[in-house]
Structure formats: structure tokens, C-alpha cells
Design an enzyme around this catalytic site. Sequence first.
Site, mmCIF file in Angstrom:
data_model
loop_
_atom_site.group_PDB
_atom_site.id
_atom_site.type_symbol
_atom_site.label_atom_id
_atom_site.label_comp_id
_atom_site.label_asym_id
_atom_site.label_seq_id
_atom_site.Cartn_x
_atom_site.Cartn_y
_atom_site.Cartn_z
ATOM 1 N N ASP A 34 0.866 -1.336 0.100
ATOM 2 C CA ASP A 34 -0.140 -0.097 0.211
ATOM 3 C C ASP A 34 0.949 1.219 -0.082
ATOM 4 O OD1 ASP A 34 -3.219 0.584 0.992
ATOM 5 O OD2 ASP A 34 -1.887 2.475 1.041
ATOM 6 N N ILE A 61 1.744 0.677 -6.692
ATOM 7 C CA ILE A 61 1.498 -0.439 -7.610
ATOM 8 C C ILE A 61 2.213 -0.139 -9.052
ATOM 9 C CG2 ILE A 61 -0.449 -1.530 -6.581
ATOM 10 C CD1 ILE A 61 -2.166 -0.065 -8.869
ATOM 11 N N ALA A 82 -6.318 2.078 -5.315
ATOM 12 C CA ALA A 82 -6.933 2.978 -6.293
ATOM 13 C C ALA A 82 -7.035 4.297 -5.647
ATOM 14 C CB ALA A 82 -8.498 2.554 -6.850
ATOM 15 N N THR A 99 -2.507 5.989 -10.855
ATOM 16 C CA THR A 99 -2.691 4.646 -9.997
ATOM 17 C C THR A 99 -3.572 3.737 -10.519
ATOM 18 O OG1 THR A 99 -2.122 5.523 -7.865
ATOM 19 C CG2 THR A 99 -3.721 3.661 -7.943
ATOM 20 N N THR A 127 -15.815 -1.322 -10.275
ATOM 21 C CA THR A 127 -16.946 -0.742 -9.645
ATOM 22 C C THR A 127 -18.211 -0.430 -10.743
ATOM 23 O OG1 THR A 127 -17.737 1.564 -9.020
ATOM 24 C CG2 THR A 127 -15.836 1.544 -10.131
ATOM 25 N N ASP A 128 -19.331 -0.366 -9.920
ATOM 26 C CA ASP A 128 -20.362 -0.396 -10.919
ATOM 27 C C ASP A 128 -20.421 1.000 -11.691
ATOM 28 O OD1 ASP A 128 -21.130 1.543 -8.695
ATOM 29 O OD2 ASP A 128 -22.970 0.737 -8.305
ATOM 30 N N GLU A 129 -19.549 1.810 -11.081
ATOM 31 C CA GLU A 129 -19.715 3.314 -11.801
ATOM 32 C C GLU A 129 -19.152 3.348 -13.333
ATOM 33 O OE1 GLU A 129 -18.360 6.775 -9.509
ATOM 34 O OE2 GLU A 129 -18.831 5.581 -7.663
ATOM 35 N N TYR A 153 -12.852 9.486 -12.290
ATOM 36 C CA TYR A 153 -12.994 8.512 -11.477
ATOM 37 C C TYR A 153 -13.448 7.225 -12.022
ATOM 38 C CZ TYR A 153 -14.160 4.827 -8.222
ATOM 39 O OH TYR A 153 -14.220 3.249 -7.500
ATOM 40 N N LYS A 157 -11.404 3.964 -13.972
ATOM 41 C CA LYS A 157 -11.771 2.728 -13.572
ATOM 42 C C LYS A 157 -12.211 1.712 -14.750
ATOM 43 C CE LYS A 157 -11.773 0.775 -9.876
ATOM 44 N NZ LYS A 157 -10.792 0.027 -8.901
ATOM 45 N N ASN A 182 -21.992 0.637 -4.145
ATOM 46 C CA ASN A 182 -21.639 1.300 -3.061
ATOM 47 C C ASN A 182 -21.330 0.729 -1.688
ATOM 48 O OD1 ASN A 182 -21.969 3.510 -4.816
ATOM 49 N ND2 ASN A 182 -22.166 4.847 -2.834
ATOM 50 N N VAL A 209 -25.870 17.726 1.393
ATOM 51 C CA VAL A 209 -26.574 16.799 0.513
ATOM 52 C C VAL A 209 -26.568 17.190 -0.880
ATOM 53 C CG1 VAL A 209 -28.577 15.622 -0.240
ATOM 54 C CG2 VAL A 209 -28.025 15.640 2.184
ATOM 55 N N GLY A 278 -21.588 16.528 -13.270
ATOM 56 C CA GLY A 278 -21.777 15.200 -13.751
ATOM 57 C C GLY A 278 -22.342 14.153 -13.247
HETATM 58 N N1 LIG Z 1 -15.875 2.143 -1.567
HETATM 59 C C1 LIG Z 1 -16.839 1.745 -2.442
HETATM 60 O O1 LIG Z 1 -18.187 1.732 -2.292
HETATM 61 C C2 LIG Z 1 -16.287 0.948 -3.761
HETATM 62 C C3 LIG Z 1 -17.189 0.354 -4.513
HETATM 63 C C4 LIG Z 1 -16.935 -0.468 -5.750
HETATM 64 C C5 LIG Z 1 -15.516 -0.707 -5.927
HETATM 65 N N2 LIG Z 1 -14.421 -0.170 -5.172
HETATM 66 C C6 LIG Z 1 -13.155 -0.336 -5.525
HETATM 67 O O2 LIG Z 1 -12.575 -1.118 -4.506
HETATM 68 C C7 LIG Z 1 -11.196 -0.890 -4.332
HETATM 69 C C8 LIG Z 1 -11.052 -0.308 -2.940
HETATM 70 O O3 LIG Z 1 -11.813 0.829 -2.487
HETATM 71 P P1 LIG Z 1 -12.018 1.394 -1.073
HETATM 72 O O4 LIG Z 1 -12.979 2.289 -0.841
HETATM 73 O O5 LIG Z 1 -11.188 0.443 -0.178
HETATM 74 O O6 LIG Z 1 -10.695 2.756 -1.479
HETATM 75 P P2 LIG Z 1 -9.865 3.444 -0.362
HETATM 76 O O7 LIG Z 1 -9.698 5.017 -0.908
HETATM 77 O O8 LIG Z 1 -10.272 3.320 1.054
HETATM 78 O O9 LIG Z 1 -8.457 2.626 -0.142
HETATM 79 C C9 LIG Z 1 -7.639 2.732 -1.404
HETATM 80 C C10 LIG Z 1 -6.038 2.267 -0.922
HETATM 81 O O10 LIG Z 1 -5.321 2.093 -2.086
HETATM 82 C C11 LIG Z 1 -4.030 2.741 -1.715
HETATM 83 N N3 LIG Z 1 -3.439 3.227 -2.740
HETATM 84 C C12 LIG Z 1 -3.890 4.355 -3.260
HETATM 85 N N4 LIG Z 1 -3.053 4.615 -4.536
HETATM 86 C C13 LIG Z 1 -2.089 3.540 -4.433
HETATM 87 C C14 LIG Z 1 -0.941 3.151 -5.368
HETATM 88 N N5 LIG Z 1 -0.631 3.835 -6.315
HETATM 89 N N6 LIG Z 1 -0.385 2.072 -5.048
HETATM 90 C C15 LIG Z 1 -0.659 1.365 -3.841
HETATM 91 N N7 LIG Z 1 -1.599 1.640 -2.960
HETATM 92 C C16 LIG Z 1 -2.284 2.597 -3.395
HETATM 93 C C17 LIG Z 1 -4.444 3.827 -0.704
HETATM 94 O O11 LIG Z 1 -3.277 4.225 0.063
HETATM 95 C C18 LIG Z 1 -5.448 3.069 -0.055
HETATM 96 O O12 LIG Z 1 -4.816 2.272 1.351
HETATM 97 C C19 LIG Z 1 -10.939 0.455 -5.284
HETATM 98 O O13 LIG Z 1 -10.322 -0.140 -6.411
HETATM 99 C C20 LIG Z 1 -12.144 0.881 -5.652
HETATM 100 O O14 LIG Z 1 -12.225 1.562 -7.003
HETATM 101 C C21 LIG Z 1 -15.070 0.653 -4.085
#
Ligand SMILES: NC(=O)c1ccc[n+]([C@@H]2O[C@H](COP(=O)([O-])OP(=O)(O)OC[C@H]3O[C@@H](n4cnc5c(N)ncnc54)[C@H](O)[C@@H]3O)[C@@H](O)[C@H]2O)c1
Length: 328
Positions: A34, A61, A82, A99, A127-129, A153, A157, A182, A209, A278
Site C-alpha cells: 500500500d 503499484i 486505487a 494509480t 466498480t458499478d460506476e 474516477y 476505472k 456502493n 446533500v 456530472g
Molecule cells: N468504496 C466503494 O464503495 C467501492 C465500490 C466498488 C468498488 N470499489 C473499488 O474497491 C477498491 C478499494 O476501494 P476503497 O473504498 O477501499 O478505497 P480507499 O480509498 O479506502 O483505499 C484505497 C487504498 O489504495 C491505496 N493506494 C492508492 N494508490 C495506490 C498506489 N498507487 N499503490 C498502492 N496503493 C495505493 C491507498 O493508500 C488506500 O489504502 C478500489 O479499487 C475501488 O475502486 C470501491
Amino acid sequence: MFKKILVTGGAGFIGSNFIRLIIKERNWDIINLDALTYAGNLDNLRDIEDNPRYQFVHGRIEDRDIIRDIISEADAIVNFAAETHVDRSIKDAYPFITTNCIGVQTIIDTIREAGDARVKVLLHVSTDEVYGSLGPDDPPFKETTPLAPNSPYAASKASADFLLRAAIKTYGIPIIITRCSNNYGPYQYPEKLMPLMTINAMQDMPLPVYGDGMNIRDWIHVDDHCRGILAALEKGKIGDVYNLGGECEKTNLEIVKLILGTLNKGEGLITFVADRLGHDRRYAMNIDKARNELGWFPKIEFEQGIYDTINWYRENVDWWKKLLKNAK
Ligand SMILES: NC(=O)c1ccc[n+]([C@@H]2O[C@H](COP(=O)([O-])OP(=O)(O)OC[C@H]3O[C@@H](n4cnc5c(N)ncnc54)[C@H](O)[C@@H]3O)[C@@H](O)[C@H]2O)c1
């Protein structure tokens, strides 16, 4: 099934919950790579950090040397790493491209370079987005719905999903993609709707909101999402995409009112603000494929899940106060 897995982005919200699940329910070793951005927080893993099966590596990464070293030891990768906040992507898309696109391509290239020594599977968390926005009467997104992202974003993705698709078709890299709706639950950085509103309400601060508050999201508890990722990792077909979701559509306003009600706070704290640029109107997921092929479905009932989540933020004030103090 696996001896050692690499989890990227494991110090974030979903990744830390996933690591906890693997420690509890599987005997695999875990390397958590991380970058510790503003969203990465090692406090999310304090309870397991001394576990001999867990190892933390600080790095990005996009760093091919680090990925190369780690994947020589790991037989699977689960990529959570991400940039994830839509509002931040609207202000500056660049870190999202770095990233979410270059990082993903770096992982692909490093697996390719490893040849026969490569990992058995790369599971990428999407993600669904990526599907864009639905009208009120449209059917939920299926895995076959064309990608039509609307925010920087979502576009980053979706680009990653296309790069992964190309890596499957062109090089035969063993990849599975999950796309989820979500999430809510413990350890979510307090810029996202659920923790932001909960923490503001607890402090009697305004609850901002967007627009008319009628944007609809499908909500899933993070534990259900993590179980879905695990099911896809163990039972998913290489090269396939699996939608995961909570089958629980709610407007943002409904969520905010539920939080206020649970905390015994008045609706006078609700403050409507200018809509997000948007702003997608509605997301909904068809999860039949995951249900039929993985035997997975969301188990946590929304009312109970959200009640437990609000209580978690109530009981972990030190956790979020520290984050707010260091907020970037
Ligand atoms: N939160 C949601 O509701 C949701 C829904 C669907 C998908 N996702 C996907 O799930 C994944 C995790 O989401 P989350 O909500 O836990 O995100 P988050 O923002 O809480 O955590 C992201 C983590 O990635 C790390 N990170 C960022 N850039 C990095 C890099 N270049 N190299 C290594 N580590 C890096 C950050 O330090 C952090 O620990 C993401 O890919 C997101 O797109 C999230």
C-alpha cells in the site's frame, strides 16, 4: 488453494476488511502493498498487524521492481489499490490516471514478464460506476452492459477494465474482474457519504446533500463485498467479469435521514448544496451471474448493517478524529 496472496491497497477501507476476512477464514499468507495515501491507514489493521501470516510493504503499484519482487512469492493478487473519491477526481484527474490506469498496466506487465512463474490469478476490484448512469425505469446493469463512465474516477476505472480485458485477450493473463456497488461499513475514510454524514451528525454539524438528494445508489455491506471477492477468487472463471451488489437501492436523502434517525438528530442538520458536476442519477446491479455461478449473494440485511456501522463510528471516535486531524 493459495499459499500466499498479494493484496494491494490493503490499508484502505475494503482492502483492510478483506485482509481481516482472509486471516480469519483462510490459512493463506498475505502481503499488503500500500502506498499509504491520505486514504491508506495502518490503524485499519492494528488488530492483525502482528499476525505471523501478515506482512506490510510500503510502496506503489506503479513500481515495477516492487511488484516483481513480491509476485515471485505470491500465487494470487487482489488489486484494491486505487484513487477512489469522485469529488477528488473532478478536481484533479491525474492521480487517478496514475494509480488506476498506469498502476494496473504495471501489474499486468509484471505478470507477463514473469512468464511461467506468474501468479495463478489477478483479481481486480472494479466498480458499478464504469457502467454510467441509469434512468428510473432502466433494468440494472449486467456484466454485458456497455461501459459508459461519466466521472474522471469512473473513466479511470473503466480504462483499467479495458486494459485488463486486452491483457486477457492478447496475452492470456489470468484475470478476473469484480464490479461492485456502493459499500458501507467500518474503516471507511470519512469523505464518503456514509461516514461523512454519520460523523457530521454526531458533531451536530451540517450534512451536505448534493442537489435534490434523489440520486440513487445500490448499497452493500463491505463484509458481503469481501465475501463476493473471495468467492470470485476461488470459484470465478478466468477472463470473466462478475457484478456484485446489495440489491438495495436507496436515495442519498433516505440514507441521510436514516443516519439522523438512528443518532436521534433532527433533520434540520440537512443542508442541500450545489450538485456534483456530472452527477450520475442512479446505479443498480444485476447480480444473477455471481449468484448462479459463484453461489454468492449479499447476506447482511441493510437496516441491521447500517445500524451496526453507525454504532462502529460511534464507538471508534479516536479512529476518525485522528484521520480528521491529519486530513489532506
Ligand atoms: N468504496 C466503494 O464503495 C467501492 C465500490 C466498488 C468498488 N470499489 C473499488 O474497491 C477498491 C478499494 O476501494 P476503497 O473504498 O477501499 O478505497 P480507499 O480509498 O479506502 O483505499 C484505497 C487504498 O489504495 C491505496 N493506494 C492508492 N494508490 C495506490 C498506489 N498507487 N499503490 C498502492 N496503493 C495505493 C491507498 O493508500 C488506500 O489504502 C478500489 O479499487 C475501488 O475502486 C470501491
